[in-house]
Design a protein around this motif. Structure first.
Motif, short mmCIF file in Angstrom:
data_model
loop_
_atom_site.label_atom_id
_atom_site.label_comp_id
_atom_site.label_asym_id
_atom_site.label_seq_id
_atom_site.Cartn_x
_atom_site.Cartn_y
_atom_site.Cartn_z
N ARG A 1 0.83 -1.21 0.00
CA ARG A 1 0.00 0.00 0.00
C ARG A 1 0.86 1.25 0.00
NH1 ARG A 1 -2.96 -2.75 4.07
NH2 ARG A 1 -2.08 -1.34 5.60
N GLN A 2 1.92 1.24 0.79
CA GLN A 2 2.80 2.41 0.83
C GLN A 2 3.48 2.63 -0.52
OE1 GLN A 2 2.88 4.58 3.31
NE2 GLN A 2 1.34 3.31 4.29
N SER A 3 3.88 1.54 -1.14
CA SER A 3 4.51 1.64 -2.45
C SER A 3 3.53 2.18 -3.49
CB SER A 3 5.02 0.26 -2.87
OG SER A 3 5.57 0.31 -4.15
N ASP B 1 3.90 5.61 -5.59
CA ASP B 1 3.83 5.64 -7.05
C ASP B 1 2.79 6.65 -7.52
OD1 ASP B 1 5.83 3.74 -7.22
OD2 ASP B 1 4.44 2.05 -7.47
N ARG B 2 1.63 6.68 -6.83
CA ARG B 2 0.60 7.65 -7.21
C ARG B 2 1.08 9.08 -7.02
NH1 ARG B 2 -4.27 5.94 -3.80
NH2 ARG B 2 -2.81 4.44 -3.01
N ARG B 3 1.78 9.34 -5.92
CA ARG B 3 2.29 10.68 -5.68
C ARG B 3 3.33 11.07 -6.73
NH1 ARG B 3 3.18 9.56 0.50
NH2 ARG B 3 1.04 9.78 1.23
N ARG B 4 4.22 10.14 -7.02
CA ARG B 4 5.25 10.43 -8.02
C ARG B 4 4.62 10.63 -9.40
NH1 ARG B 4 9.58 12.40 -6.46
NH2 ARG B 4 10.67 11.58 -8.23
N GLY B 5 3.55 9.88 -9.70
CA GLY B 5 2.88 10.01 -10.99
C GLY B 5 2.14 11.33 -11.11
N SER B 6 1.56 11.81 -10.01
CA SER B 6 0.80 13.07 -10.07
C SER B 6 1.71 14.27 -10.13
CB SER B 6 -0.15 13.16 -8.87
OG SER B 6 0.60 13.25 -7.68
N GLN B 7 2.94 14.15 -9.61
CA GLN B 7 3.87 15.26 -9.63
C GLN B 7 4.53 15.41 -11.00
OE1 GLN B 7 6.67 14.68 -6.48
NE2 GLN B 7 5.20 15.13 -4.88
N GLY B 8 4.75 14.29 -11.68
CA GLY B 8 5.51 14.33 -12.91
C GLY B 8 4.72 14.58 -14.10
#
Length: 126
Positions: free
Chosen positions: A113-115, A119-126
């Motif tokens: 879940r943490q991973s 991944d969702r955070r990194r995807g929304s930032q990029g």
């Protein structure tokens, strides 16, 4: 000393050949190398207790005057002491011992879940 590229390729080829020819052995070897093994404090404590009880039985066998009981106590005490040493030196996986099979699954799902969140955070930032 580092392996050359050729040596690394030969090792990879040997490993893939082992997986093809004997997957059971390959899985056993993979499981032994993936997780670190450690001594369990519970096993050490039980082993020390068994050694102490075994040595007490050996001493009790020396004290007893009856030869049959003395021999029997000595053999049983020695057996318990050997069993205690064997138990104390038994290595377990670092994830836990018996009865803790539920905990790693919770940890892995938590980590999954943490991973996913990461991944969702990194995807929304990029």
């Amino acid at each position: 000393m580092a392996l050359s590229e050729r040596e690394q390729q030969v090792l990879r080829d040997l490993e893939s050949q082992l997986h093809q020819e004997d997957p059971g052995l390959a899985d056993t070897m993979d499981s032994r190398t993936t997780g670190p093994l450690r001594l369990s404090p519970r096993h050490i404590g039980a082993g020390v207790a068994l050694v102490l009880v075994g040595m007490s039985l050996v001493v009790g066998g020396v004290v007893v005057r009856n030869s049959v009981i003395s021999i029997l106590l000595g053999v049983v005490g020695f057996g318990m002491a050997v069993w205690g040493v064997t138990l104390a030196l038994t290595r377990v996986e670092a994830g836990g011992g018996p009865g803790s099979s539920r905990r790693p699954s919770r940890r892995s799902s938590f980590m999954d879940r943490q991973s996913q969140r990461w991944d969702r955070r990194r995807g929304s930032q990029g």
